[in-house]
Design a protein around this motif. Structure first.
Motif, PDB file in Angstrom:
ATOM      1  N   UNK A   1     -46.214-123.902  56.679  1.00 34.94           N
ATOM      2  CA  UNK A   1     -44.963-123.456  56.052  1.00 34.94           C
ATOM      3  C   UNK A   1     -43.943-124.595  56.092  1.00 34.94           C
ATOM      4  N   UNK A   2     -43.587-125.102  54.915  1.00 32.76           N
ATOM      5  CA  UNK A   2     -42.770-126.316  54.834  1.00 32.76           C
ATOM      6  C   UNK A   2     -41.301-126.011  54.583  1.00 32.76           C
ATOM      7  N   UNK A   3     -41.023-125.082  53.675  1.00 33.31           N
ATOM      8  CA  UNK A   3     -39.632-124.799  53.312  1.00 33.31           C
ATOM      9  C   UNK A   3     -39.541-123.373  52.785  1.00 33.31           C
ATOM     10  N   UNK A   4     -38.385-122.768  52.991  1.00 33.03           N
ATOM     11  CA  UNK A   4     -38.077-121.476  52.397  1.00 33.03           C
ATOM     12  C   UNK A   4     -37.121-121.714  51.231  1.00 33.03           C
ATOM     13  N   UNK A   5     -37.347-121.016  50.116  1.00 28.09           N
ATOM     14  CA  UNK A   5     -36.465-121.130  48.963  1.00 28.09           C
ATOM     15  C   UNK A   5     -35.956-119.741  48.598  1.00 28.09           C
TER      16      UNK A   5
ATOM     17  N   UNK B   1     -38.359-108.976  54.201  1.00 27.84           N
ATOM     18  CA  UNK B   1     -37.168-109.819  54.351  1.00 27.84           C
ATOM     19  C   UNK B   1     -36.632-109.770  55.780  1.00 27.84           C
ATOM     20  N   UNK B   2     -36.663-108.602  56.389  1.00 30.75           N
ATOM     21  CA  UNK B   2     -36.170-108.478  57.764  1.00 30.75           C
ATOM     22  C   UNK B   2     -37.001-109.319  58.709  1.00 30.75           C
TER      23      UNK B   2
ATOM     24  N   UNK C   1     -37.159-114.523  48.614  1.00 32.97           N
ATOM     25  CA  UNK C   1     -37.240-115.797  49.316  1.00 32.97           C
ATOM     26  C   UNK C   1     -38.701-116.205  49.385  1.00 32.97           C
ATOM     27  N   UNK C   2     -38.977-117.360  48.832  1.00 32.83           N
ATOM     28  CA  UNK C   2     -40.335-117.889  48.848  1.00 32.83           C
ATOM     29  C   UNK C   2     -40.597-118.656  50.142  1.00 32.83           C
TER      30      UNK C   2
ATOM     31  N   UNK D   1     -53.019-127.800  46.561  1.00 34.97           N
ATOM     32  CA  UNK D   1     -53.113-127.283  47.929  1.00 34.97           C
ATOM     33  C   UNK D   1     -51.767-126.720  48.386  1.00 34.97           C
ATOM     34  N   UNK D   2     -51.446-125.560  47.796  1.00 35.06           N
ATOM     35  CA  UNK D   2     -50.195-124.891  48.140  1.00 35.06           C
ATOM     36  C   UNK D   2     -50.356-123.382  48.079  1.00 35.06           C
ATOM     37  N   UNK D   3     -49.406-122.696  48.676  1.00 30.58           N
ATOM     38  CA  UNK D   3     -49.287-121.242  48.557  1.00 30.58           C
ATOM     39  C   UNK D   3     -47.809-120.895  48.431  1.00 30.58           C
ATOM     40  N   UNK D   4     -47.511-119.901  47.609  1.00 28.58           N
ATOM     41  CA  UNK D   4     -46.144-119.419  47.428  1.00 28.58           C
ATOM     42  C   UNK D   4     -46.123-117.944  47.808  1.00 28.58           C
ATOM     43  N   UNK D   5     -45.446-117.630  48.884  1.00 28.54           N
ATOM     44  CA  UNK D   5     -45.358-116.247  49.346  1.00 28.54           C
ATOM     45  C   UNK D   5     -43.968-115.728  48.997  1.00 28.54           C
ATOM     46  N   UNK D   6     -43.914-114.773  48.070  1.00 32.71           N
ATOM     47  CA  UNK D   6     -42.640-114.239  47.589  1.00 32.71           C
ATOM     48  C   UNK D   6     -42.240-113.040  48.445  1.00 32.71           C
ATOM     49  N   UNK D   7     -41.251-113.221  49.279  1.00 34.28           N
ATOM     50  CA  UNK D   7     -40.791-112.172  50.200  1.00 34.28           C
ATOM     51  C   UNK D   7     -39.657-111.420  49.520  1.00 34.28           C
TER      52      UNK D   7
END
Length: 205
Positions: A176-180, A59-60, A78-79, A47-53
């Motif tokens: 949305x838990x964390x940005x990497x 990014x802006x 940035x994920x 139960x996750x999603x990874x959005x690659x920005x």
């Protein structure tokens, strides 16, 4: 020779300064995500999603929602790592491949679905806790996957989750838990900061 996993744990740093001239390919982004999804999840819910920005425009938007942190735009990507509220309705689809592979009895699928429903239904706190756990484990695996490929990472909790959800069209069950931030480090980053001694954090019973 030191085990490479231990070396990565002891050497990983939270990178703030990235080389904005270096990018990642689609294949690299997909491979990092593939490895991140090897993290464990309760009942194999995944139960996750990874959005690659990665585009300048996206990014802006993310940087604005992350209080202007420069690494959002300087990193190659940035994920947005999201946990999803757990639902028993996905259990069959998640477990069927294990049944077809022959190592999970088909009778367990229904039992696990019932367990998910009884554990999380009508319990918003448990649902959110599980979403956060899932995203956190996925984010950790993502960071060490990046380390394995010689990439730097910078986890961020400084962002407006409501703005992120609005800007990136997150569903109601996406948390949305964390940005990497992931990319190539440039000069000037700090080394890993000293940790508390084990005696301060470990209790042995």
């Amino acid at each position: 020779m030191k085990n490479p996993i231990i070396a990565a744990i002891e050497g990983r740093v939270s990178t703030n300064l990235f080389d904005a001239e270096k990018a990642l390919t689609d294949e690299q982004i997909e491979e990092l995500t593939r490895l991140a999804t090897r993290a464990p999840t309760a009942y194999n819910l995944q139960n996750w999603r990874f959005i690659a920005v990665r585009t300048a425009e996206a990014k802006a938007r993310l940087r604005a929602a992350a209080y202007g942190q420069a690494k959002v735009t300087e990193a190659a990507v940035t994920y947005i790592v999201c946990g999803q509220l757990p639902s028993h309705t996905v259990v069959d689809g998640r477990l069927r491949p294990s049944v077809e592979a022959g190592f999970m009895p088909a009778t367990m699928v229904g039992a696990w679905a019932e367990a998910v429903e009884s554990t999380y239904s009508d319990n918003p706190q448990m649902q959110r806790d599980e979403a956060v756990r899932t995203a956190t484990l996925g984010a950790a695996f993502l960071m060490f996957a990046a380390e394995a490929y010689g990439l730097a990472t910078g986890p961020m909790v400084g962002f407006d989750p409501t703005a992120v959800a609005r800007q990136f069209g997150l569903a109601a069950d996406d948390i949305p838990v964390v940005l990497i931030a992931v990319g190539y480090a440039r000069e000037g980053n700090w080394p890993q900061k000293p940790r508390l001694p084990v005696s301060r954090v470990l209790e042995t019973l």
